[in-house]
Scaffold this motif. Structure first.
Motif, PDB file in Angstrom:
ATOM      1  N   LYS A 375       0.823  -1.203   0.000  1.00 45.78           N
ATOM      2  CA  LYS A 375       0.000   0.000   0.000  1.00 45.78           C
ATOM      3  C   LYS A 375       0.859   1.256   0.000  1.00 45.78           C
ATOM      4  O   LYS A 375       0.521   2.254  -0.641  1.00 45.78           O
ATOM      5  N   CYS A 380      -2.579   1.698  -2.532  1.00 48.52           N
ATOM      6  CA  CYS A 380      -3.753   0.886  -2.189  1.00 48.52           C
ATOM      7  C   CYS A 380      -3.280  -0.521  -1.870  1.00 48.52           C
ATOM      8  O   CYS A 380      -2.152  -0.915  -2.198  1.00 48.52           O
ATOM      9  N   TYR A 381      -4.158  -1.268  -1.214  1.00 54.15           N
ATOM     10  CA  TYR A 381      -3.849  -2.656  -0.910  1.00 54.15           C
ATOM     11  C   TYR A 381      -4.019  -3.515  -2.168  1.00 54.15           C
ATOM     12  O   TYR A 381      -4.717  -3.113  -3.113  1.00 54.15           O
TER      13      TYR A 381
END
Length: 522
Positions: A375, A380-381
Motif C-alpha cells: 500500500k 492501495c492494498y
C-alpha cells in the motif's frame, strides 16, 4: 578516501575497442548498464569513505557491477575477475573508457565489495530498477504504431491489458484495491558440511589443541600445562563411531561424552595458560573468535547430553559460520536446512526480497507487513493475496476482510450444500494454488540459475549481500525479457502489415503470456 566519478553512460562509439569495430547496442550488458541507476548507488556508496584521507576506493560502478556479474553468471571471485578482463562488454558495463587486458582489481576485493552494500540499500535499488524498467517497457509499448489497418480490431485492447498487469492505471479509483501479491518463504543453504554433534565436538577438540600448541610456543614454561592424553586415541574414539553406517544411539552418546571430556580438559588448559601469562593476543583473530564459539558449543552440548529434548535456542551448527542456524523445512528432500530463511513477495510479476533472518520464525507473521508495504508503494492494498496455508491465520483473515483483500485458501466453516457453489469454491481454490506457483518458480530459478542454492560467502554481511543481489539480478532479467518481447512485437506488426495472417496474433499472445506468468520461469 573516495572520489566521486562521472557515471554518465558512454556511448557505443566512445568506447575504445583496440581490435576495431563497435559494440552491439542490443547486447545484454549494454542494456543492463542503462537499467541500473548509478547515481543513486553513488549516493549510498560514497558516505562510507573519508573524502580526504586514505587511498582512493574503487568506483561504485566497478564494485556493484562486479557483484552483479558474479551473481548473474554464478562465478567464483577469481573467475569473475578473469571474465571481466577478457570481455569488452562487461568492461563497458563497469564504466571503462575502453577495453583493457589488465585485471581491474584483485579477487580478494570482492569480499570488501560485498560488505559495502547493505541489505536495505540493495532492496531500495531493486525497487528503483523495477520502476525504471516499467518506465522503459511503457516507452517501448508507446512506440508501437497504431494498427488501424489490421484485421484484428482487439490488438490495442490486448496490448493495454498486458501493460495493466504490472502497471497501475493512472485513472484507477483511490478507494479500490489493485494488483496481486504472492508471498512465501524459503531457505538459502550455506556452504557447510552436514553438522552432527559428534562431528562438531571433534572439530572443536582439534581446534583447541591447535590453540594450546600456539600458546605453549610463546614460552618454554607453558608446555607443562599441556593436557596429557593421547590425541590419536581421542580421534580414534571419534572415527570408531563416525565410520559406522547406522551406529546405535547408546554408542553415539558415549562418544559424545568422551569428546566433551577431552574438550573440557583443553578449555581448562587454556584458562591455566592465560593465568600463567600466555596471551590470546598472539593468536590470529579467527582463532580467538572460534574459541568463543567453542565455549558456547561445549555449554550447549553439555545440556543436550542429559536433557530429554534435542533442541536448544541459538544452536551452533558450524564453528566458522556461527550465524547459521537449522531451519526446519519439512521437505521430502531435506527436512532440515542450514542457512538463512528468506521471505519473498511477487508483486504484479516482479520478485522482491522482504526479509532475511538467520533464526527460524513463522512466516505467517509477514503477510500484514508486506501488504502494508504494498500500500505504501502503490497507494492501495492488493486486490488478491496468494499465499501458502501457513499464512491463512485468524489474524491475517481478519486483516484481509477489513481491507477488502481476497486471501487464497480454503473457506472457513462447512462447505455449502449447493453443489454448484461448492464446485465454484473448489475451482477458485485450485486456480489460486496454480497462481501461487509463480513464487515457487522464483525460488526454483533463484536456486538453479542465480546461485541461491548454495551461498558460498562465509561472512554474515557477504552472505546477505549475495542473497539480495540474486533477487536484484532476477528483477533486471525480467525487465530485459519484457523489452525483448516488445521489440519482437514491433517486428511482428511490420510483417503482419505486409502479410496479414496469424503471426501477429501469435506473437501478441506470447507477449501477453509473459507479463502474467512467473518472472523467472519465462
Amino acid at each position: 578516501m573516495y572520489r566521486k566519478h562521472h557515471n554518465g553512460q558512454l556511448s557505443i562509439e566512445e568506447f575504445h575497442v583496440p581490435f576495431g569495430g563497435t559494440l552491439d547496442p542490443d547486447n545484454r550488458w549494454v542494456l543492463f548498464s542503462r537499467l541500473v541507476l548509478w547515481e543513486e548507488l553513488e549516493e549510498t556508496y560514497a558516505p562510507q569513505f573519508n573524502p580526504t584521507t586514505g587511498a582512493p576506493a574503487k568506483p561504485v560502478r566497478l564494485a556493484f557491477g562486479a557483484l552483479f556479474i558474479k551473481q548473474r553468471l554464478g562465478l567464483s571471485d577469481e573467475e569473475t575477475v578473469e571474465q571481466i578482463r577478457e570481455n569488452a562488454y562487461m568492461q563497458f558495463f563497469l564504466g571503462f573508457a575502453g577495453y583493457s587486458s589488465k585485471s581491474p582489481f584483485d579477487p580478494s576485493m570482492m569480499v570488501h565489495f560485498r560488505k559495502r552494500f547493505s541489505e536495505e540499500d540493495l532492496k531500495r535499488i531493486n525497487e528503483l530498477i523495477a520502476e525504471r524498467g516499467k518506465a522503459m517497457v511503457i516507452e517501448a509499448m508507446s512506440s508501437l504504431p497504431d494498427d488501424n489497418d489490421s484485421d484484428d480490431p482487439g490488438a490495442d485492447a490486448v496490448n493495454q491489458k498486458s501493460l495493466d498487469d504490472f502497471v497501475k492505471p493512472a485513472d484507477w479509483p483511490e478507494d479500490k484495491n489493485w494488483g496481486t501479491l504472492t508471498i512465501d518463504a524459503s531457505c538459502t543453504p550455506a556452504d557447510i558440511t552436514y553438522p552432527t554433534d559428534l562431528k562438531l565436538l571433534n572439530e572443536a577438540r582439534e581446534s583447541t589443541e591447535r590453540i594450546i600448541d600456539d600458546l605453549c610456543d610463546q614460552h618454554m614454561d607453558f608446555r607443562k600445562h599441556r593436557p596429557r592424553y593421547d590425541r590419536g586415541k581421542a580421534r580414534a574414539v571419534f572415527l570408531n563411531v563416525a565410520k559406522q553406517k547406522k551406529p546405535r544411539r547408546r554408542k553415539i552418546k558415549a562418544a559424545i561424552r568422551r569428546q566433551l571430556d577431552y574438550l573440557q580438559r583443553n578449555l581448562d588448559t587454556i584458562d591455566a595458560l592465560i593465568v600463567a601469562g600466555a596471551g590470546l593476543s598472539g593468536l590470529k583473530t579467527h582463532w580467538w573468535q572460534k574459541l568463543l564459539v567453542i565455549s558456547e558449543l561445549h555449554r550447549q552440548q553439555s545440556i543436550l547430553l542429559y536433557a530429554k529434548t534435542r533442541s536448544i535456542p541459538d544452536r551452533i551448527v558450524n564453528l566458522v559460520q556461527r550465524q547459521v542456524r537449522p531451519i526446519v523445512r519439512g521437505k521430502a528432500r531435506a527436512a532440515v536446512e542450514f542457512g538463512a530463511k528468506i521471505s519473498v513477495s511477487v508483486r504484479n510479476g516482479f520478485a522482491f526480497l522482504h526479509r532475511i533472518s538467520w533464526d527460524p520464525y513463522s512466516e505467517g507473521e509477514d503477510l500484514i507487513p508486506q501488504a502494508k508495504k504494498y500500500k505504501h508503494e502503490h497507494g492501495c492494498y492488493p486486490e488478491r493475496i496468494w499465499a501458502d496455508r501457513i499464512y491463512i491465520t485468524t489474524k491475517n483473515r481478519n486483516f484481509c476482510t477489513r481491507n477488502n483483500i481476497r486471501l487464497s485458501g480454503k473457506r472457513l466453516g462447512r462447505p455449502p450444500k449447493d453443489p454448484e457453489i461448492n464446485a465454484a469454491h473448489k475451482q477458485q481454490l485450485s486456480a489460486d494454488q496454480r497462481r501461487r506457483n509463480e513464487v515457487e518458480g522464483v525460488f526454483g530459478s533463484g536456486k538453479r540459475k542465480y546461485s541461491l542454492r548454495l551461498i558460498m560467502a562465509r561472512l554474515t554481511k557477504g552472505a546477505e549481500t549475495s542473497i539480495s543481489m540474486g533477487f536484484l539480478v532476477m528483477c533486471a532479467e525480467k525487465i530485459l525479457r519484457l523489452l525483448r518481447l516488445f521489440f519482437v512485437t514491433i517486428f511482428a506488426w511490420f510483417y503482419s502489415w505486409q502479410w496479414p495472417g496469424s503471426s501477429w496474433v501469435v506473437l501478441r499472445n506470447i507477449c501477453l503470456l509473459e507479463t502474467v506468468k512467473s518472472p523467472v520461469t519465462a
